[in-house]
Structures are given as C-alpha cells and as structure tokens.
Enzyme design. Structure first.
Site, mmCIF file in Angstrom:
data_model
loop_
_atom_site.group_PDB
_atom_site.id
_atom_site.type_symbol
_atom_site.label_atom_id
_atom_site.label_comp_id
_atom_site.label_asym_id
_atom_site.label_seq_id
_atom_site.Cartn_x
_atom_site.Cartn_y
_atom_site.Cartn_z
ATOM 1 N N ASP A 118 -23.068 -3.937 -40.807
ATOM 2 C CA ASP A 118 -24.333 -4.162 -40.133
ATOM 3 C C ASP A 118 -25.351 -4.512 -41.206
ATOM 4 O O ASP A 118 -25.149 -4.238 -42.390
ATOM 5 C CB ASP A 118 -24.756 -2.923 -39.342
ATOM 6 C CG ASP A 118 -25.687 -3.262 -38.190
ATOM 7 O OD1 ASP A 118 -26.311 -4.342 -38.226
ATOM 8 O OD2 ASP A 118 -25.810 -2.444 -37.259
ATOM 9 N N TRP A 119 -26.457 -5.110 -40.808
ATOM 10 C CA TRP A 119 -27.405 -5.680 -41.770
ATOM 11 C C TRP A 119 -27.994 -4.594 -42.674
ATOM 12 O O TRP A 119 -28.656 -3.679 -42.202
ATOM 13 C CB TRP A 119 -28.468 -6.449 -41.016
ATOM 14 C CG TRP A 119 -28.120 -7.901 -40.825
ATOM 15 C CD1 TRP A 119 -28.973 -8.960 -40.996
ATOM 16 C CD2 TRP A 119 -26.862 -8.478 -40.464
ATOM 17 N NE1 TRP A 119 -28.302 -10.148 -40.772
ATOM 18 C CE2 TRP A 119 -27.004 -9.875 -40.438
ATOM 19 C CE3 TRP A 119 -25.602 -7.945 -40.172
ATOM 20 C CZ2 TRP A 119 -25.963 -10.756 -40.149
ATOM 21 C CZ3 TRP A 119 -24.545 -8.811 -39.865
ATOM 22 C CH2 TRP A 119 -24.744 -10.185 -39.859
#
Length: 370
Positions: A273-274
């Site tokens: 995930d970012w």
C-alpha cells in the site's frame, strides 16, 4: 531505390508506413505468444541488468508529491518497465468504485454504486459487470492496472472504507470480489486484491496491531481472500498498512510467503500500500515484491542489500519474475491499452442496472413454524 520501392510497390501510403514500422520493430524470443507467461518472464529476466531489475520493483512517485517521469499517465502509481526489452510501464489508477485519480486523461469516469451496495445484490454477474466496466474505462484512459478489489471483512463498522469492501461474510465477500476482479482481468488489465490482511479500520491504520490466531484468520479474513483469488486469479495483491501479530503486513512472512504464496499458490506479485513499505531486506525476505509509490527502500537500499549479499540475486529475481509474469498473463503486453473516449451512456446503464439489483430483500421461503 525509388519512392515506390521505399513505400512498398503499390501499397497505400499509410499501410506502407505501417508495414515498414512493423518490419523495423525489434522482436524478442519472449514475443512468442505460444509460450507460457512464466516462460516469457524468465526469458526477459535473463537479459536484464541489476539496475533494470531494481527499476521494476518500485514506483516513481505520484501526482502532487514528486515530479513524475515523462512516461507517467498521471495516475496513483507507476513502474517504468524495461523499454530496451519491450516491457511497457505499469500505469496504475485507483479504481475501487470507478476510475479515480485519472489526471487529465479523461473528463469522465462512471461513478458506480459502492462495492458494498453491489455486493447486496448477491449476484456474481453484477460484480463481474462492475469490474468489466472499470477495466474498460481504465484502458480508455491509458491505464493497465487497477488498484481496486477490496475484500476486507467488516469487523469495525465505523471503518472509513467499508463502502469499498464487500461486507462481513467471507463466502459472500470472496465470491463477489472474485467475480469483480475476473471482469477486470478479462479486459487485459492487471487486477489487484487488497488490503492484505486484517485491515479493518482507518483510524491509526499505520500503527494498529491486529492480534488474531492463525485458525481464526484462515476461517474469516484470509478465507475471503482465498475465495477471491481462486475465482479471479488476479495478478497482484496489495499488502496493508497495519501490523498483524507484531509484524507489518508488508513484511509479514506468515501472511505473504507461507499463506499467500505457499498455501494459496499465488503466482502474481505483492505490492505495498502507498508508503506501506518499512524495510528493504526484511520486506524482501518476507515476500514483498514491489514498493509503491516511491523507492525509499526498494531503490538504492535494496540494490545495496543485493550487492552486500544480504538479499540474494535469486530472491530479487523472484520479485522481478512475478511482476513480468503478471504483465504477460494479464495480457497488458500483448494487448496494450489505447486511449479513447469513454462510453458515457453505457456507463450509466451498467451503474443503474447494478444499483437496481442491489436493492433486494432476502427472505426465507420456508419457515420453521406455522
């Protein structure tokens, strides 16, 4: 050589130009479509330098945070591919309930009913059409990977992203989300399931530590992922921000290696995930294949870890092959996305049909007592 010989005897100008371009285009052994995606990926791998391998396992920023490469489509994530070898960039856009963060690529994207709403139809075909529409509009806006496919179970009803997920029942959630991703995959985009795993609240999502025994995980949250993966065979899984039993999900050996890649036989790639990556060597050992959206850990630090033999070349090669295999198996190389105009009317019709089917009331036809 005269003009006719250059253009091709008697061929129309445009056709002749196309013929010449095709003749001049480089060909590679991995262009052979009769080979398996795995064979093609390994053929590419043999020709790659260390820097090219490192370049494939991380992102290059996102709009508003860094200056993007010229090849960026303006979406949430990007890997540059390997142009020298004919491997295109992976252009990513958020697309949980329709294409978002599409930058100037399109003035229109269909806003679909929430995933939770579509799930309420109990109809896998609706989920399939949901994913098919998203993938179609992604390709028309120049993207070849979706960042949708949320299958986290509803454990915390106040969770800020419950509308992106498919409810609290693992059988229903896995079945509906699996069909949604199947609709995406069949349009030749890299489909993605997230957020793996036990990611059930937004408050404190970077620090919360989910304490749960293995059997409970396998019979609930991980079961939903297992069902979805079995139906869609997506090319990517996004690991989550939270910790699970003390380890961040994106450097959690049990979740990524033992369960996902081992028990579930997942052969695609795992992306963070970012800003959900927290290390180079530990994350690599645990099974994380790609850092997004930057290269804080999987850029220079990972290269140094390989050169210092802290991460083996075989381990790095596994990350790279998984990414390449995903590109071949999803069809993004053989069927590249081409920008076009989104069919607005079709989007309206699909969205309305899904919404109408989601407004249902289930009842038991047979009752125990009369």
């Amino acid at each position: 050589m005269n003009r006719k010989q250059v253009l091709g005897w008697g061929l129309p100008l445009a056709l002749a130009a196309t013929t010449i371009a095709a003749a001049q285009a480089p060909t590679h052994t991995w262009d052979n479509k009769s080979l398996s995606a795995d064979q093609r990926a390994h053929l590419v791998l043999k020709e790659m330098t260390l820097d090219e391998k490192i370049g494939l396992v991380h992102g290059y920023g996102m709009p508003g945070e860094t200056e993007l490469p010229e090849s960026s489509n303006g979406g949430a994530g990007l890997t540059l591919g390997v142009p020298r070898l004919g491997i295109p960039p992976i252009q990513m856009a958020d697309a949980a309930y329709g294409v978002t963060r599409s930058a100037p690529n399109g003035r229109y994207s269909t806003s679909l009913p929430s995933v939770l709403g579509a799930t309420a139809s109990w109809e896998p075909k609706s989920a399939y059409e949901y994913g098919k529409l998203i993938a179609t509009e992604l390709r028309l806006q120049g993207y070849n990977m979706t960042l949708g496919g949320g299958v986290n179970l509803t454990r915390e009803p106040r969770d800020g992203r419950t509308f992106e997920y498919a409810g609290e029942d693992p059988l229903l959630a896995g079945t509906m989300d699996g069909n949604l991703m199947l609709g995406e995959r069949e349009q030749h985009v890299i489909s993605d399931v997230k957020h793996y795993a036990i990611n059930d609240q937004e408050n404190g999502r970077f620090a919360v530590n989910a304490i749960i025994d293995k059997r409970s995980m396998r019979e609930s949250d991980l079961l939903a992922f297992e069902i979805a993966l079995g139906i869609a065979k997506p090319s990517a899984v996004m690991c989550s921000y939270n910790l699970v039993n003390g380890d961040h999900a994106c450097e959690n050996d049990y979740l990524l290696n033992k369960v996902l890649k081992g028990d579930f036989h997942f052969d695609g790639f795992v992306l963070s995930d970012w800003s959900g990556t927290h290390s180079a060597a530990k994350a690599s050992h645990a099974g994380l294949d790609m850092e997004q959206p930057n290269d804080f850990f999987y850029g220079a630090p990972l290269k140094k870890a390989v050169e210092d033999h802290e991460v083996t070349m075989a381990e790095l090669d596994d990350h790279v092959v998984r990414i390449l295999r995903a590109q071949f198996s999803s069809g993004t190389i053989d069927f590249p996305a081409e920008k076009g105009v989104v069919d607005v009317d079709n989007g309206y019709k699909v969205a309305q049909a899904i919404e109408e089917k989601s407004i249902v009331l289930l009842k038991n036809e047979e009752t125990c007592c009369r």
